[in-house]
Design a protein around this motif. Structure first.
Motif, mmCIF file in Angstrom:
data_model
loop_
_atom_site.group_PDB
_atom_site.id
_atom_site.type_symbol
_atom_site.label_atom_id
_atom_site.label_comp_id
_atom_site.label_asym_id
_atom_site.label_seq_id
_atom_site.Cartn_x
_atom_site.Cartn_y
_atom_site.Cartn_z
ATOM 1 N N ALA A 1 7.107 -6.191 -6.617
ATOM 2 C CA ALA A 1 5.746 -5.631 -6.560
ATOM 3 C C ALA A 1 5.888 -4.183 -5.965
ATOM 4 O O ALA A 1 5.126 -3.379 -6.607
ATOM 5 C CB ALA A 1 4.944 -6.406 -5.550
ATOM 6 N N VAL A 2 6.771 -3.765 -5.186
ATOM 7 C CA VAL A 2 6.779 -2.397 -4.587
ATOM 8 C C VAL A 2 7.630 -1.727 -5.615
ATOM 9 O O VAL A 2 7.209 -0.488 -5.888
ATOM 10 C CB VAL A 2 7.852 -2.602 -3.259
ATOM 11 N N GLY A 3 8.747 -2.177 -6.322
ATOM 12 C CA GLY A 3 9.464 -1.428 -7.320
ATOM 13 C C GLY A 3 8.663 -1.179 -8.528
ATOM 14 O O GLY A 3 9.020 0.055 -9.304
ATOM 15 N N GLU A 4 7.483 -1.964 -8.795
ATOM 16 C CA GLU A 4 6.697 -1.495 -9.956
ATOM 17 C C GLU A 4 5.846 -0.248 -9.577
ATOM 18 O O GLU A 4 5.355 0.334 -10.659
ATOM 19 C CB GLU A 4 5.775 -2.700 -10.375
ATOM 20 N N LEU A 5 5.762 0.078 -8.300
ATOM 21 C CA LEU A 5 4.765 1.269 -7.859
ATOM 22 C C LEU A 5 5.580 2.416 -7.469
ATOM 23 O O LEU A 5 5.284 3.511 -7.747
ATOM 24 C CB LEU A 5 4.070 0.864 -6.729
ATOM 25 N N GLY A 6 6.866 2.281 -7.108
ATOM 26 C CA GLY A 6 7.578 3.491 -6.686
ATOM 27 C C GLY A 6 8.926 3.024 -6.343
ATOM 28 O O GLY A 6 9.470 1.951 -6.600
ATOM 29 N N VAL A 7 9.675 3.943 -5.855
ATOM 30 C CA VAL A 7 11.157 3.659 -5.339
ATOM 31 C C VAL A 7 11.258 2.712 -4.288
ATOM 32 O O VAL A 7 10.343 2.775 -3.221
ATOM 33 C CB VAL A 7 11.587 5.160 -4.935
ATOM 34 N N GLU B 1 -8.440 3.152 3.702
ATOM 35 C CA GLU B 1 -9.356 2.381 3.314
ATOM 36 C C GLU B 1 -10.200 2.619 2.261
ATOM 37 O O GLU B 1 -10.854 3.912 2.089
ATOM 38 C CB GLU B 1 -10.427 2.281 4.462
ATOM 39 N N GLY B 2 -10.498 1.850 1.222
ATOM 40 C CA GLY B 2 -11.117 2.271 0.060
ATOM 41 C C GLY B 2 -10.446 3.054 -0.998
ATOM 42 O O GLY B 2 -11.057 3.385 -2.028
ATOM 43 N N ARG B 3 -9.031 3.209 -0.677
ATOM 44 C CA ARG B 3 -8.342 3.937 -1.616
ATOM 45 C C ARG B 3 -7.130 2.913 -2.259
ATOM 46 O O ARG B 3 -7.048 1.650 -1.986
ATOM 47 C CB ARG B 3 -7.562 5.166 -0.918
ATOM 48 N N PRO B 4 -6.376 3.366 -3.570
ATOM 49 C CA PRO B 4 -5.471 2.465 -4.201
ATOM 50 C C PRO B 4 -4.493 2.031 -3.217
ATOM 51 O O PRO B 4 -4.145 2.484 -2.119
ATOM 52 C CB PRO B 4 -5.044 3.697 -5.313
ATOM 53 N N LEU B 5 -3.857 0.854 -3.638
ATOM 54 C CA LEU B 5 -3.053 0.223 -2.801
ATOM 55 C C LEU B 5 -1.608 0.767 -2.894
ATOM 56 O O LEU B 5 -0.941 0.747 -2.047
ATOM 57 C CB LEU B 5 -2.647 -1.299 -3.029
ATOM 58 N N GLY B 6 -1.231 1.389 -4.183
ATOM 59 C CA GLY B 6 0.080 2.050 -4.241
ATOM 60 C C GLY B 6 0.556 3.174 -3.412
ATOM 61 O O GLY B 6 1.582 2.827 -2.580
ATOM 62 N N PRO B 7 -0.260 4.331 -3.096
ATOM 63 C CA PRO B 7 -0.047 5.217 -2.333
ATOM 64 C C PRO B 7 0.222 4.898 -0.866
ATOM 65 O O PRO B 7 0.869 5.087 -0.059
ATOM 66 C CB PRO B 7 -1.102 6.245 -2.293
ATOM 67 N N LYS B 8 -0.675 3.683 -0.551
ATOM 68 C CA LYS B 8 -0.761 3.209 0.961
ATOM 69 C C LYS B 8 0.829 2.698 1.170
ATOM 70 O O LYS B 8 1.161 2.691 2.243
ATOM 71 C CB LYS B 8 -1.882 2.253 0.978
ATOM 72 N N ILE B 9 1.334 1.551 0.079
ATOM 73 C CA ILE B 9 2.362 0.914 0.384
ATOM 74 C C ILE B 9 3.604 2.049 0.574
ATOM 75 O O ILE B 9 4.694 1.978 1.531
ATOM 76 C CB ILE B 9 2.557 -0.040 -0.748
ATOM 77 N N LEU B 10 3.652 3.213 -0.152
ATOM 78 C CA LEU B 10 4.695 4.250 -0.338
ATOM 79 C C LEU B 10 4.615 4.809 1.126
ATOM 80 O O LEU B 10 5.738 5.020 1.630
ATOM 81 C CB LEU B 10 4.367 5.069 -1.612
ATOM 82 N N PHE B 11 3.492 5.246 1.493
ATOM 83 C CA PHE B 11 3.541 5.938 2.761
ATOM 84 C C PHE B 11 3.772 4.908 3.698
ATOM 85 O O PHE B 11 4.521 5.598 4.822
ATOM 86 C CB PHE B 11 1.692 6.391 2.936
ATOM 87 N N ARG B 12 3.398 3.791 3.979
ATOM 88 C CA ARG B 12 3.752 2.929 4.839
ATOM 89 C C ARG B 12 5.233 2.712 5.080
ATOM 90 O O ARG B 12 5.718 2.814 6.115
ATOM 91 C CB ARG B 12 2.886 1.594 4.642
ATOM 92 N N GLU B 13 5.739 2.293 3.854
ATOM 93 C CA GLU B 13 7.473 2.135 3.894
ATOM 94 C C GLU B 13 8.006 3.497 4.437
ATOM 95 O O GLU B 13 8.995 3.333 5.149
ATOM 96 C CB GLU B 13 7.835 1.794 2.376
#
Length: 298
Positions: free
Chosen positions: A206-212, A84-96
């Motif tokens: 969207a996901v590929g632009e942020l990471g693997v 919460e209140g943090r960038p979306l990119g690390p959240k997506i990578l951690f969730r996946e």
């Protein structure tokens, strides 16, 4: 004894017990610290090599005192609270990464909303089954005969079947993506246009632009490219495989082209990678479908 006096000093029993307690407390605290350090090292090693998380994400987990056991029990709502209140990119990578790992160990990560909805649907199905198992009673006071009730049931069944047929015809009329409208052969720009033409493709972008990409998204991307290819050609050459891998790695720089195409070598008779495997499986499915249709026609 030459008039000398010998004095022997011994500690009181209370002082001995106090000293023993202090030593025991120090040992206990030292063991706790060593155990905590070991758990932190295990968490950091697991997150780095298994989940492939960034150092900032691992530090966030450590700051919230989240260990491997917590990761086994984490819900999707917990991920939202954590980032919460943090960038979306690390959240997506951690969730996946968390979802994929939980699927591997047989503990799928579900949300509380999904669990409550699933529970309500199961309860409604049980109640519907219990009602269906009970025989229907036709009240005699209403003047409705058994024949009239059966007629109503038949009418309702016919109406439901007609509605189902209408839904099928409407779904068949829904337009599908035709890859013939895109340029051939593929280029990174063409691949981007293809992905932007569907919701699934836009999610991959969207996901590929942020990471693997995750394994499932890599398979979906491979399926899209092979479907595009098979609308133009029935064979797949090595230059085409190399071009597809180049387009993927150019458009999505975090992707490894060797995951999609591995060239032939001295110990490799056929190409490797997900693209060639998907193409072969698709050809086998088409042959099986053609054989089934011919048998049904005969």
């Amino acid at each position: 004894m030459n008039g000398s006096i010998m004095i022997k000093c011994e500690p009181f029993s209370e002082e001995v017990e106090l000293l023993n307690r202090l030593v025991a407390n120090d040992d206990h605290q030292r063991q706790q610290q060593e155990q905590e350090q070991l758990q932190d090292q295990e968490l950091r090693t697991f997150c780095s090599y298994k989940l492939k998380l960034a150092d900032e994400t691992i530090a966030l987990l450590e700051s919230q005192e989240i260990d491997i056991e917590c990761l086994r029990k984490m819900r999707l709502e917990d991920v939202d609270v954590l980032f919460e209140g943090r960038p979306l990119g690390p959240k997506i990578l951690f969730r996946e990464a968390l979802l994929e790992w939980r699927e591997e160990i047989g503990l799928p990560c579900r949300s509380l909303r999904w669990l409550s909805t699933h529970k309500r649907s199961a309860e409604s199905e049980d109640s519907a089954d219990s009602q269906a198992s009970q025989p229907k009673r036709v009240p005699s006071s209403s003047g409705m005969t058994v024949a009239a009730s059966l007629w109503d049931e038949c009418t309702q069944q016919q109406q439901s079947s007609l509605l189902a047929q209408e839904k099928d015809t409407i779904s068949n009329r829904m337009p599908t993506v035709s890859y013939q409208s895109f340029r051939w052969p593929m280029s990174p720009v063409t691949l981007k246009d293809i992905l932007n033409s569907s919701t699934l493709g836009r999610n991959i972008l969207a996901v590929g632009e942020l990471g693997v990409l995750s394994k499932s998204m890599q398979c979906q991307l491979t399926a899209i490219i092979i479907a595009y290819h098979m609308e133009f050609e029935t064979k797949l050459s090595t230059p085409q495989l190399e071009n597809y891998a180049y387009c993927i790695s150019t458009l999505l720089p975090h992707e490894n082209p060797l995951s999609y195409h591995i060239p032939r070598g001295p110990n490799r008779r056929n190409p490797g990678g997900s693209l060639y495997s998907r193409f072969i499986n698709q050809k086998i499915s088409q042959k099986a479908l053609a054989i089934g249709n011919s048998v049904a026609a005969s």
